[in-house]
Design an enzyme around this catalytic site. Structure first.
Site, PDB file in Angstrom:
ATOM      1  N   LYS A 133      11.824 -61.184 -27.059  1.00  0.00           N
ATOM      2  CA  LYS A 133      11.333 -60.434 -26.341  1.00  0.00           C
ATOM      3  C   LYS A 133      11.352 -60.289 -24.677  1.00  0.00           C
ATOM      4  CE  LYS A 133       9.284 -56.767 -24.515  1.00  0.00           C
ATOM      5  NZ  LYS A 133       9.058 -56.126 -23.039  1.00  0.00           N
ATOM      6  N   GLU A 188       0.214 -68.550 -23.299  1.00  0.00           N
ATOM      7  CA  GLU A 188      -0.223 -68.626 -21.581  1.00  0.00           C
ATOM      8  C   GLU A 188      -0.466 -67.457 -20.878  1.00  0.00           C
ATOM      9  OE1 GLU A 188       0.432 -71.351 -20.684  1.00  0.00           O
ATOM     10  OE2 GLU A 188       1.020 -72.624 -22.367  1.00  0.00           O
ATOM     11  N   CYS A 220       1.849 -67.672 -12.013  1.00  0.00           N
ATOM     12  CA  CYS A 220       0.883 -68.007 -12.932  1.00  0.00           C
ATOM     13  C   CYS A 220      -0.825 -68.997 -12.102  1.00  0.00           C
ATOM     14  CB  CYS A 220       0.768 -68.001 -14.486  1.00  0.00           C
ATOM     15  SG  CYS A 220       1.240 -69.358 -15.088  1.00  0.00           S
ATOM     16  N   GLU A 261      -6.755 -61.763 -10.501  1.00  0.00           N
ATOM     17  CA  GLU A 261      -5.649 -61.841 -10.097  1.00  0.00           C
ATOM     18  C   GLU A 261      -4.886 -61.362 -10.152  1.00  0.00           C
ATOM     19  OE1 GLU A 261      -2.690 -62.826 -13.740  1.00  0.00           O
ATOM     20  OE2 GLU A 261      -1.880 -64.378 -12.704  1.00  0.00           O
TER      21      GLU A 261
HETATM   22  P1  NDP Z   1       2.313 -58.491 -18.984  1.00  0.00           P
HETATM   23  O1  NDP Z   1       1.160 -59.429 -20.217  1.00  0.00           O
HETATM   24  O2  NDP Z   1       2.280 -57.068 -18.788  1.00  0.00           O
HETATM   25  O3  NDP Z   1       3.980 -58.492 -20.406  1.00  0.00           O
HETATM   26  C1  NDP Z   1       4.273 -59.337 -20.541  1.00  0.00           C
HETATM   27  C2  NDP Z   1       5.118 -59.524 -21.355  1.00  0.00           C
HETATM   28  O4  NDP Z   1       4.783 -58.819 -22.790  1.00  0.00           O
HETATM   29  C3  NDP Z   1       6.735 -58.679 -21.223  1.00  0.00           C
HETATM   30  O5  NDP Z   1       7.448 -58.676 -21.669  1.00  0.00           O
HETATM   31  C4  NDP Z   1       5.807 -57.096 -21.928  1.00  0.00           C
HETATM   32  O6  NDP Z   1       6.604 -56.307 -22.155  1.00  0.00           O
HETATM   33  C5  NDP Z   1       5.155 -57.773 -22.641  1.00  0.00           C
HETATM   34  N1  NDP Z   1       4.613 -57.092 -23.515  1.00  0.00           N
HETATM   35  C6  NDP Z   1       3.354 -55.751 -22.931  1.00  0.00           C
HETATM   36  N2  NDP Z   1       2.133 -54.963 -23.441  1.00  0.00           N
HETATM   37  C7  NDP Z   1       2.395 -55.597 -24.935  1.00  0.00           C
HETATM   38  C8  NDP Z   1       2.410 -55.508 -26.129  1.00  0.00           C
HETATM   39  N3  NDP Z   1       1.545 -55.069 -26.466  1.00  0.00           N
HETATM   40  N4  NDP Z   1       3.106 -56.267 -27.063  1.00  0.00           N
HETATM   41  C9  NDP Z   1       3.882 -57.168 -27.101  1.00  0.00           C
HETATM   42  N5  NDP Z   1       4.100 -56.940 -25.940  1.00  0.00           N
HETATM   43  C10 NDP Z   1       3.465 -56.616 -24.689  1.00  0.00           C
HETATM   44  O7  NDP Z   1       2.345 -59.345 -18.272  1.00  0.00           O
HETATM   45  P2  NDP Z   1       2.861 -58.941 -17.112  1.00  0.00           P
HETATM   46  O8  NDP Z   1       4.380 -58.090 -16.964  1.00  0.00           O
HETATM   47  O9  NDP Z   1       2.089 -58.487 -15.543  1.00  0.00           O
HETATM   48  O10 NDP Z   1       3.010 -60.850 -16.490  1.00  0.00           O
HETATM   49  C11 NDP Z   1       2.655 -60.981 -15.307  1.00  0.00           C
HETATM   50  C12 NDP Z   1       1.578 -61.982 -15.793  1.00  0.00           C
HETATM   51  O11 NDP Z   1       1.984 -63.156 -16.801  1.00  0.00           O
HETATM   52  C13 NDP Z   1       0.546 -61.924 -15.024  1.00  0.00           C
HETATM   53  O12 NDP Z   1      -0.902 -61.589 -15.587  1.00  0.00           O
HETATM   54  C14 NDP Z   1       1.251 -63.955 -15.294  1.00  0.00           C
HETATM   55  O13 NDP Z   1      -0.284 -64.303 -14.654  1.00  0.00           O
HETATM   56  C15 NDP Z   1       0.946 -64.095 -16.345  1.00  0.00           C
HETATM   57  N6  NDP Z   1       2.202 -65.908 -16.363  1.00  0.00           N
HETATM   58  C16 NDP Z   1       1.407 -66.332 -17.019  1.00  0.00           C
HETATM   59  C17 NDP Z   1       1.721 -67.605 -17.107  1.00  0.00           C
HETATM   60  C18 NDP Z   1       1.371 -69.009 -17.703  1.00  0.00           C
HETATM   61  O14 NDP Z   1       2.304 -69.890 -18.239  1.00  0.00           O
HETATM   62  N7  NDP Z   1       0.264 -69.110 -17.791  1.00  0.00           N
HETATM   63  C19 NDP Z   1       3.520 -67.766 -17.077  1.00  0.00           C
HETATM   64  C20 NDP Z   1       3.512 -66.208 -15.779  1.00  0.00           C
HETATM   65  C21 NDP Z   1       2.835 -65.375 -15.628  1.00  0.00           C
HETATM   66  P3  NDP Z   1       6.865 -55.325 -20.749  1.00  0.00           P
HETATM   67  O15 NDP Z   1       7.039 -55.755 -19.627  1.00  0.00           O
HETATM   68  O16 NDP Z   1       8.548 -55.034 -20.882  1.00  0.00           O
HETATM   69  O17 NDP Z   1       6.113 -53.534 -21.086  1.00  0.00           O
END
Ligand code: NDP
Length: 491
Positions: free
Chosen positions: A176, A251, A285, A386
């Site tokens: 997803k 992650e 991140c 963040e």
């Molecule tokens: P989110 O947590 O909002 O989204 C990440 C993914 O999770 C998206 O595909 C999102 O879908 C999905 N999602 C959201 N809510 C749910 C749920 N309740 N159940 C299952 N899936 C869900 O993060 P962001 O989009 O804001 O991404 C940025 C974040 O990612 C930052 O905090 C960053 O630090 C972190 N990140 C971490 C990395 C690492 O390796 N540690 C690498 C890259 C980013 P949708 O967007 O379609 O709602």
């Protein structure tokens, strides 16, 4: 809708329109809709998981030997290489990222499939020391169906980091991608599909996280979820996984310290600091978003950094000269701007940036200037939360103990950068900082051979590295009696 982008998602081996709501992808450069796709609903997820389970259990996949499975991964890597420029441009279109960065992400995705194809053939079962007349073994088997949930900031690299080891381990994958950036994941899905994998082994299901993502996490047929995204979402997924007693890897976010000692090479340090926070417009991140500089050189380093930050080239992602591209979406840019406004209210001094760039070229885009703040205590919101944008906060430190206390005073523990010529000091500090990755005199360099993941609220589990495959396997112990003697108890 952009030419050539079709309203189809991959559900259990079939390309078709999703039954979920319309998901719009907008250009970060001018806000226009570049694609509108129907995402997956819970019924699509159910169908994808069932098809995945059947494909993973089919001897046509499950019965393959490692070197045979590896061939599929190599074919996928070849497919990525053949479509590299198209994939990079598509990802720039969708995420706004600079073309140089998206080219690097595509190369990384290709390398990830090649690496796991090779690594797969090195995975050994072990014969463990026996305590009887039996032989003991520890073996690893596929989990079945793995849910992979990825964020918008580096879609193709995050997707590959999960799909490659999961397929290498013999699983099916239900992917997803983030709602804002589904295009490159769908294109990757077509490349993987074309590599001739058994139908149903991969599904690509865009859709809202709270609908599609949640349905994947809760589905009883999904045996593991590998998630990259924000800490709040990770916590919710972890809680749902606990109900199913399902393994997860998370992650998550970071607020990574970068540390400058007085003996650091200034040129090397400035380049590393700029790259660490402002590449990807800070939407990373591992962005080095908290800068700790020794008090004796604080002014000199911060002033030089501000000078350089002011001359970074801000522009559209498709211009190869661009260093700081627009943020992924206008809504996200506004969130970053609001955090900087709150920092001002907390008493921050804005040394540069702190606003969107002015001029006609920037009017419609989700741009934000490279921003450096100072004057805040380490417990201020800006130093703890963040921001996920091009915003750096600078703080002075007095000595090593003060530094370590401040750097570790964070719920996060993802990454750290240390700038010093003194390798003994670097070795000492590196071991004292809570971070899954520490870079010494460099930053944001990655090798797929080296495990990656967070400590504390930055996550659990590790991706990459040879052991990365084991994250997608279940361990089993085998006991083989070597004599014909019955067990004495029954005699
Ligand atoms: P989110 O947590 O909002 O989204 C990440 C993914 O999770 C998206 O595909 C999102 O879908 C999905 N999602 C959201 N809510 C749910 C749920 N309740 N159940 C299952 N899936 C869900 O993060 P962001 O989009 O804001 O991404 C940025 C974040 O990612 C930052 O905090 C960053 O630090 C972190 N990140 C971490 C990395 C690492 O390796 N540690 C690498 C890259 C980013 P949708 O967007 O379609 O709602």
């Amino acid at each position: 809708m952009a030419e050539g982008i079709v309203d189809e998602i991959l559900v259990g081996g079939v390309w078709r329109r999703g039954a979920g709501p319309l998901v719009e992808s907008r250009s970060p450069v001018d806000g226009r809709v570049i694609a509108a796709l129907h995402g997956a609903d819970a019924a699509d997820v159910d169908e994808a998981v069932r098809a995945g389970k059947a494909a993973a259990e089919d001897p046509a996949w499950r019965g393959l030997l490692p070197h045979q499975r590896a061939k599929f991964l190599v074919r996928i890597a070849d497919g990525i290489a053949a479509a590299a420029e198209e994939l990079a441009r598509l990802q720039t279109l969708d995420t706004g990222k600079s073309i140089n960065e998206t080219r690097a992400l595509v190369a990384s995705a290709e390398g990830t499939f090649r690496y796991f194809a090779a690594a797969l053939e090195t995975v050994e079962e072990s014969v463990t020391p026996s305590r009887g007349t039996y032989l003991t073994m520890s073996v690893h088997e596929p989990i079945g169906v793995v849910g992979a949930i990825t964020p918008w900031n580096s879609p193709i690299a995050s997707d590959a980091q999960k799909i490659a080891p999961a397929l290498a381990a013999g699983n099916a994958v239900v992917l997803k991608p983030a709602e804002w950036t589904p295009l490159v994941s769908l294109r990757l899905g077509r490349i993987i599909h074309a590599a001739g994998l058994p139908a149903g082994l991969l599904s690509v299901l865009p859709g809202p996280g709270t609908v599609t993502g949640d349905a994947i996490v809760r589905h009883p047929g999904v045996g593991k979820v590998s998630f990259t995204g924000g800490t709040a979402t990770g916590r919710a997924i972890g809680a749902a996984a606990a109900q199913k007693i399902m393994p997860v890897s998370l992650e998550l976010g970071g607020k990574s310290p970068t540390i400058v000692f007085p003996d650091a090479d200034l040129e090397q340090t400035l380049a590393g600091l700029l790259f660490g926070i402002f590449s990807s417009s800070g939407q990373s991140c591992i962005a080095g978003s908290r800068l700790f500089v020794h008090a004796s050189v604080y002014r000199e380093v911060v002033d030089a950094l501000v000078d350089r930050a002011r001359s970074l080239r801000v522009g559209p992602g498709d211009d190869p000269a661009t260093q700081v591209a627009p943020l992924v979406a206008h809504a996200h840019r506004d969130k970053v701007a609001a955090m900087v406004d709150r920092a001002r209210k907390e008493g921050a001094k804005v040394l540069c940036g702190g606003a969107a760039p002015e001029g006609e070229a920037y009017e419609k885009g989700a741009y934000y200037l490279p921003t450096i703040l100072e004057g805040l205590p380490n417990d201020a919101e800006t130093c703890q939360e963040e921001i996920f944008g091009p915003v750096l906060v600078a703080l002075p430190f007095e000595d090593e103990d003060d530094l370590v206390a401040q750097a570790n005073d964070s719920v996060y523990g993802l990454a750290c950068g240390i700038w010093t010529r003194d390798y003994r000091k670097a070795a000492r500090v590196a071991r004292r900082i809570d971070a899954g990755t520490v870079w010494i005199n460099t930053y944001k360099q990655f090798s797929v051979t080296t495990p990656f993941g967070g400590m504390k609220e930055s996550g659990i589990g590790r991706e990459k590295g040879r052991e990365g495959i084991f994250g997608y396997m279940r361990q089993k112990s085998l006991y083989w009696e070597l004599t014909e003697a019955p067990l004495p108890w029954a005699l």
